[in-house]
Design a protein around this motif. Sequence first.
Motif, mmCIF file in Angstrom:
data_model
loop_
_atom_site.group_PDB
_atom_site.id
_atom_site.type_symbol
_atom_site.label_atom_id
_atom_site.label_comp_id
_atom_site.label_asym_id
_atom_site.label_seq_id
_atom_site.Cartn_x
_atom_site.Cartn_y
_atom_site.Cartn_z
ATOM 1 N N UNK A 1 7.710 -0.227 6.212
ATOM 2 C CA UNK A 1 6.857 0.947 6.316
ATOM 3 C C UNK A 1 7.434 2.023 5.389
ATOM 4 N N UNK A 2 6.564 2.756 4.684
ATOM 5 C CA UNK A 2 7.003 3.857 3.835
ATOM 6 C C UNK A 2 7.001 5.120 4.675
ATOM 7 N N UNK A 3 8.158 5.752 4.757
ATOM 8 C CA UNK A 3 8.275 6.949 5.580
ATOM 9 C C UNK A 3 9.353 7.851 4.994
ATOM 10 N N UNK A 4 9.045 9.120 4.832
ATOM 11 C CA UNK A 4 9.995 10.106 4.316
ATOM 12 C C UNK A 4 10.608 9.668 2.984
ATOM 13 N N UNK A 5 9.727 9.203 2.088
ATOM 14 C CA UNK A 5 10.089 8.837 0.715
ATOM 15 C C UNK A 5 11.050 7.652 0.610
ATOM 16 N N UNK A 6 10.947 6.732 1.580
ATOM 17 C CA UNK A 6 11.766 5.520 1.502
ATOM 18 C C UNK A 6 11.161 4.429 2.380
ATOM 19 N N UNK A 7 11.569 3.193 2.087
ATOM 20 C CA UNK A 7 11.142 2.051 2.899
ATOM 21 C C UNK A 7 11.981 2.000 4.166
ATOM 22 N N UNK B 1 9.543 0.690 -7.047
ATOM 23 C CA UNK B 1 8.997 0.680 -8.413
ATOM 24 C C UNK B 1 7.545 0.178 -8.397
ATOM 25 N N UNK B 2 7.293 -0.893 -7.652
ATOM 26 C CA UNK B 2 5.928 -1.414 -7.554
ATOM 27 C C UNK B 2 5.010 -0.408 -6.864
ATOM 28 N N UNK B 3 5.537 0.286 -5.874
ATOM 29 C CA UNK B 3 4.728 1.292 -5.172
ATOM 30 C C UNK B 3 4.325 2.414 -6.131
ATOM 31 N N UNK B 4 5.234 2.817 -7.007
ATOM 32 C CA UNK B 4 4.902 3.866 -7.982
ATOM 33 C C UNK B 4 3.801 3.388 -8.927
ATOM 34 N N UNK B 5 3.890 2.141 -9.357
ATOM 35 C CA UNK B 5 2.851 1.563 -10.212
ATOM 36 C C UNK B 5 1.510 1.538 -9.476
ATOM 37 N N UNK B 6 1.554 1.151 -8.212
ATOM 38 C CA UNK B 6 0.348 1.123 -7.381
ATOM 39 C C UNK B 6 -0.258 2.524 -7.247
ATOM 40 N N UNK B 7 0.602 3.515 -7.008
ATOM 41 C CA UNK B 7 0.141 4.898 -6.857
ATOM 42 C C UNK B 7 -0.577 5.351 -8.134
ATOM 43 N N UNK B 8 -0.030 4.989 -9.284
ATOM 44 C CA UNK B 8 -0.653 5.337 -10.561
ATOM 45 C C UNK B 8 -2.030 4.680 -10.674
ATOM 46 N N UNK C 1 0.859 -1.175 0.000
ATOM 47 C CA UNK C 1 0.000 0.000 0.000
ATOM 48 C C UNK C 1 0.901 1.232 0.000
ATOM 49 N N UNK C 2 0.312 2.389 0.013
ATOM 50 C CA UNK C 2 1.115 3.610 0.069
ATOM 51 C C UNK C 2 1.877 3.695 1.390
ATOM 52 N N UNK C 3 1.392 3.009 2.417
ATOM 53 C CA UNK C 3 1.988 3.108 3.742
ATOM 54 C C UNK C 3 2.945 1.977 4.095
ATOM 55 N N UNK C 4 2.758 0.789 3.490
ATOM 56 C CA UNK C 4 3.489 -0.356 4.025
ATOM 57 C C UNK C 4 3.503 -1.546 3.069
ATOM 58 N N UNK C 5 4.311 -2.515 3.452
ATOM 59 C CA UNK C 5 4.266 -3.856 2.871
ATOM 60 C C UNK C 5 3.934 -4.805 4.014
ATOM 61 N N UNK C 6 2.834 -5.509 3.872
ATOM 62 C CA UNK C 6 2.391 -6.476 4.871
ATOM 63 C C UNK C 6 2.363 -7.844 4.208
#
Length: 176
Positions: free
Chosen positions: A137-143, A164-171, A108-113
Amino acid sequence: MSIPKTPDPGLLVISILGSDWGAFWPELGSELEQTFGPADEVSRLFDFTETDYYDEELGTPIRRRLVSFETLRPLDELADIKTFTNTLEIRWGTAGKRLFNLDPGFLTMQSLVLATGKNFSHRIYLKDGIWADLTLMWQKKRWVDFPWTFPDYAGEDMKTRLTKLRQSYKTKLSRP
């Protein structure tokens, strides 16, 4: 008072570990797509060297592939997805050993679970013997990893792939 709200759906990502890829790929990929819909990203194989935990069962050298899927899914499906991937591991196994290890999770935009069948202090029980593991956890533009994050997920190579996957998800989230 907090008002319950349905969260955005997650990007299903499945990590596949194995040594004898010719014995199960691309058939396993097709079976995953039959269940979860078309794959969005299918990584090239890359080395899994952070631990020898799976060596005896899966053989060596172990390589990994990450697969994500086009269709975003409700987060409350994670336990059912793990139960399904467990059945695939058993069905494809031979002589009591798995050919591959499947680790499904939601990005998700916040995390990998990730989903797991093993309890530990930081894991949250979902259902049917499946726990949710907050892996990154995604925080301050990094994992950001945690003391319990598996070394292979804490490494920069994996974090780059997940970014990269997070950017695809965001799109995908921004599409109407």
